[in-house]
Design a protein around this motif. Structure first.
Motif, PDB file in Angstrom:
ATOM      1  N   THR A  97       1.066  -1.252   0.039  1.00 10.76           N
ATOM      2  CA  THR A  97      -0.145  -0.009   0.085  1.00 10.76           C
ATOM      3  C   THR A  97       0.800   1.463  -0.075  1.00 10.76           C
ATOM      4  O   THR A  97       1.977   1.271   0.388  1.00 10.76           O
ATOM      5  CB  THR A  97      -0.864   0.035   1.097  1.00 10.76           C
ATOM      6  N   ARG A  98       0.404   2.402  -0.434  1.00 15.64           N
ATOM      7  CA  ARG A  98       0.906   3.540  -0.162  1.00 15.64           C
ATOM      8  C   ARG A  98       0.140   4.433   0.586  1.00 15.64           C
ATOM      9  O   ARG A  98       0.200   5.743   0.668  1.00 15.64           O
ATOM     10  CB  ARG A  98       1.082   4.415  -1.609  1.00 15.64           C
ATOM     11  N   ASN A  99      -1.087   3.937   1.110  1.00 12.26           N
ATOM     12  CA  ASN A  99      -1.969   4.720   1.828  1.00 12.26           C
ATOM     13  C   ASN A  99      -1.747   4.687   3.308  1.00 12.26           C
ATOM     14  O   ASN A  99      -0.695   3.872   3.853  1.00 12.26           O
ATOM     15  CB  ASN A  99      -3.336   4.430   1.620  1.00 12.26           C
ATOM     16  N   LYS A 100      -2.413   5.214   4.140  1.00  7.82           N
ATOM     17  CA  LYS A 100      -1.977   5.315   5.701  1.00  7.82           C
ATOM     18  C   LYS A 100      -3.172   5.235   6.569  1.00  7.82           C
ATOM     19  O   LYS A 100      -3.326   5.734   7.579  1.00  7.82           O
ATOM     20  CB  LYS A 100      -1.301   6.765   5.937  1.00  7.82           C
ATOM     21  N   PHE A 101      -4.048   4.327   6.055  1.00  5.73           N
ATOM     22  CA  PHE A 101      -5.118   3.964   7.280  1.00  5.73           C
ATOM     23  C   PHE A 101      -5.840   2.760   6.722  1.00  5.73           C
ATOM     24  O   PHE A 101      -5.512   2.363   5.630  1.00  5.73           O
ATOM     25  CB  PHE A 101      -6.226   5.226   7.256  1.00  5.73           C
ATOM     26  N   GLY A 102      -6.804   2.187   7.626  1.00  2.24           N
ATOM     27  CA  GLY A 102      -7.643   1.152   7.288  1.00  2.24           C
ATOM     28  C   GLY A 102      -7.459  -0.044   7.977  1.00  2.24           C
ATOM     29  O   GLY A 102      -6.439  -0.485   8.419  1.00  2.24           O
TER      30      GLY A 102
END
Length: 238
Positions: free
Chosen positions: A114-119
């Protein structure tokens, strides 16, 4: 890729806190092995463990994602805490007693990118449900693993982020002595204690929460790719 529950995760000075001299782990077994290699537009997540713990793939989950020789799932980015809810973003495995940690030594392993920061990546139950719960999530790009039981709530947090767009293997282990988190084969966090037995009547949810409204309770939808998930267990060595 698939390995039995590591004996090292159950013995002295390995993954957790030191255990009494002579402590030994029991042989582990695979509860579920979701390879996530179904073809595009698949609606069922198959279980390669032979235990028949299959899941329902939501219509918004992209299957058949290819990355080199790997095939996985893709979860698009959704704005946090913004209605409406998106149940099609989830993969849901119906409740089964085999999926509960109970008093077993228990491990969840995920290969993700991932390159995201939540979930929320995977969970069984939510914060206030009867019987306790477990969850892996990735706020601020740092993996957190929690096990909540009647005796204690134990959370371990990675000291660094992994939302760099590369593949990583994340493994969280719960045993009598505590909870430990490993990333790419290295222990990065541990906390001692005993949660007590964890047994609930909830399904396993992959990609976010089941019971949420995006107003009072955020759905915490995961954004990124998943290559596989395994759940392993072993009779407690005590």
């Amino acid at each position: 890729m698939l390995a039995a529950l590591l004996t090292a995760a159950l013995t002295a000075g390995s993954v957790l806190v030191p255990t009494p001299a002579g402590a030994t782990g029991q042989a582990g077994y695979t509860v579920a092995y979701w390879r996530m290699d179904e073809q595009p537009h698949a609606t069922r997540m198959l279980d390669s463990s032979g235990n028949g713990l299959e899941g329902r793939i939501g219509g918004e989950v992209a299957t058949g994602l290819t990355s080199g020789d790997d095939i996985g799932y893709h979860f698009e980015r959704l704005e946090p805490d913004t209605p409406p809810t998106r149940p099609g973003h989830l993969v849901v495995v119906p409740d089964d007693a085999a999926l509960d940690p109970g008093t077993n030594d228990y491990a969840v392993t995920v290969r993700l990118r991932t390159r995201n920061k939540f979930g929320n990546i995977i969970q069984k139950g939510q914060a206030t449900v009867a019987g306790g719960n477990f969850k892996l999530q990735i706020p601020s790009g740092r993996v957190e693993c929690t096990f909540r039981g009647p005796k204690a709530f134990l959370e371990v947090v990675a000291p660094y982020s992994i939302n760099d767009g590369d593949w990583h293997i994340v493994r969280c282990v719960r045993v009598q002595q505590g909870v430990a988190l490993m990333i790419d084969g290295q222990q990065v966090a541990a906390r001692s204690g005993w949660t007590g037995p964890i047994v609930n009547s909830w399904p396993v949810s992959i990609g976010g929460k089941l019971d949420c409204d995006q107003i009072d309770v955020g759905c915490d939808y995961y954004a990124g790719d998943l290559d596989y998930i395994t759940i392993e267990a072993a009779p407690p060595a005590w």
